[in-house]
Enzyme design. Sequence first.
Site, PDB file in Angstrom:
ATOM      1  N   HIS A   1       0.811  -1.219   0.000  1.00  0.00           N
ATOM      2  CA  HIS A   1       0.000   0.000   0.000  1.00  0.00           C
ATOM      3  C   HIS A   1       0.844   1.269   0.000  1.00  0.00           C
ATOM      4  O   HIS A   1       0.294   2.361  -0.195  1.00  0.00           O
ATOM      5  CB  HIS A   1      -0.933   0.028   1.208  1.00  0.00           C
TER       6      HIS A   1
ATOM      7  N   ASP B   1      -2.764 -10.807  -2.203  1.00  0.00           N
ATOM      8  CA  ASP B   1      -3.343 -10.271  -0.971  1.00  0.00           C
ATOM      9  C   ASP B   1      -4.809  -9.916  -1.213  1.00  0.00           C
ATOM     10  O   ASP B   1      -5.189  -9.549  -2.330  1.00  0.00           O
ATOM     11  CB  ASP B   1      -2.562  -9.029  -0.557  1.00  0.00           C
TER      12      ASP B   1
ATOM     13  N   HIS C   1      -6.365  -7.375  -0.295  1.00  0.00           N
ATOM     14  CA  HIS C   1      -6.478  -5.955  -0.600  1.00  0.00           C
ATOM     15  C   HIS C   1      -5.690  -5.634  -1.866  1.00  0.00           C
ATOM     16  O   HIS C   1      -4.612  -6.189  -2.094  1.00  0.00           O
ATOM     17  CB  HIS C   1      -5.923  -5.117   0.554  1.00  0.00           C
TER      18      HIS C   1
ATOM     19  N   ASP D   1      -4.608 -12.919   3.648  1.00  0.00           N
ATOM     20  CA  ASP D   1      -5.825 -12.440   4.285  1.00  0.00           C
ATOM     21  C   ASP D   1      -7.073 -12.693   3.458  1.00  0.00           C
ATOM     22  O   ASP D   1      -8.173 -12.285   3.854  1.00  0.00           O
ATOM     23  CB  ASP D   1      -5.713 -10.966   4.662  1.00  0.00           C
TER      24      ASP D   1
END
Length: 335
Positions: free
Chosen positions: A122, A159, A161, A246
């Site tokens: 990120h 991931d 996200h 995740d």
Amino acid sequence: MQFGYSEACLDHDTGARHPETADRLRAIRQQLARRHGVEYVDADPASVDAVTAVHDNDYVDEFREFCTDGGGNWDADTVASEGTWKAALASAGLAQWAAERALAGDDGRETPFSIGRPPGHHAVEADAMGFCFFNNAGVAAQHALDDGGADRVAIFDWDVHHGNGTQDIFYDRGDVFYASIHEQGLFPGTGDVNEIGTGAGERTTLNVPLRSGAGDADYLLAFERTVGPALDRFDPDLLLVSAGFDAHRHDPISRMRVSTEGYACLTEQVRETADAVDAGLGFVLEGGYGLDTLSESIATVHETFDGRAPVEDDDGHADATEDLIDEVRSAHGLE
């Protein structure tokens, strides 16, 4: 596998209630202790020059001063402590090590996996966000291009996200391909199908935003029909996996349904693709916040490279996934 690990990464203190804690690394090592063939390597930290190859100089200076002053909340989710500066350099250095070993030909049971923290995908050029300060995979990719002899690097992000930072850093670049399979609408809200890159980077960004509840079959089909063919066309020298866990069905902060065995199947797909395009393959840890599911999933990735054959479950994919895949293939000229 070879696992890059540094004790410095434990000194990044996010506090008692934060999901991204040093216990993640402790749980991984505890789980791997039950497996054979595990090797740990403590690589050199990344240099500031390596970090500023993808991050703004003023941001890096500000972050260092923030940690020197004791840290605190950079934003609502992203926390630093005095030890975070060295931890972030160590985590980026471990990612560089994974890229170096992959390009040197380490594969099979020697495949490198960097288990550093804080995570990185990120982190944008001039800011930290989403638990991330330095974009570890981005630093490693740029290092491989500058010093490792690679002409083209691909990053595949599984991931849950979307890795907005990695996408943004390389969005107009033709020498780095970024692909992400992630949960639609989840933080940070980026990663739409129509985000395909610009200029020299057109069609070097590929996003597959799956609906909530997607499981093993959805991920495997998405990789088989979109990411795999796009990687084959891009023909990278190095393939880095931004490996967050995740999307696991028991992770506390997502709504996806990937199983532990599903990660083994996805690993096998990635390995076969890397072999087919003759790319070095390395893994870089991102998210994953259930300690048991994180550590068990990494252990099953290790076992896949140690010779264990993954077993796909019998559940089928959602009809919506078929439609999404058709949309992605059309956007990228894969039809």
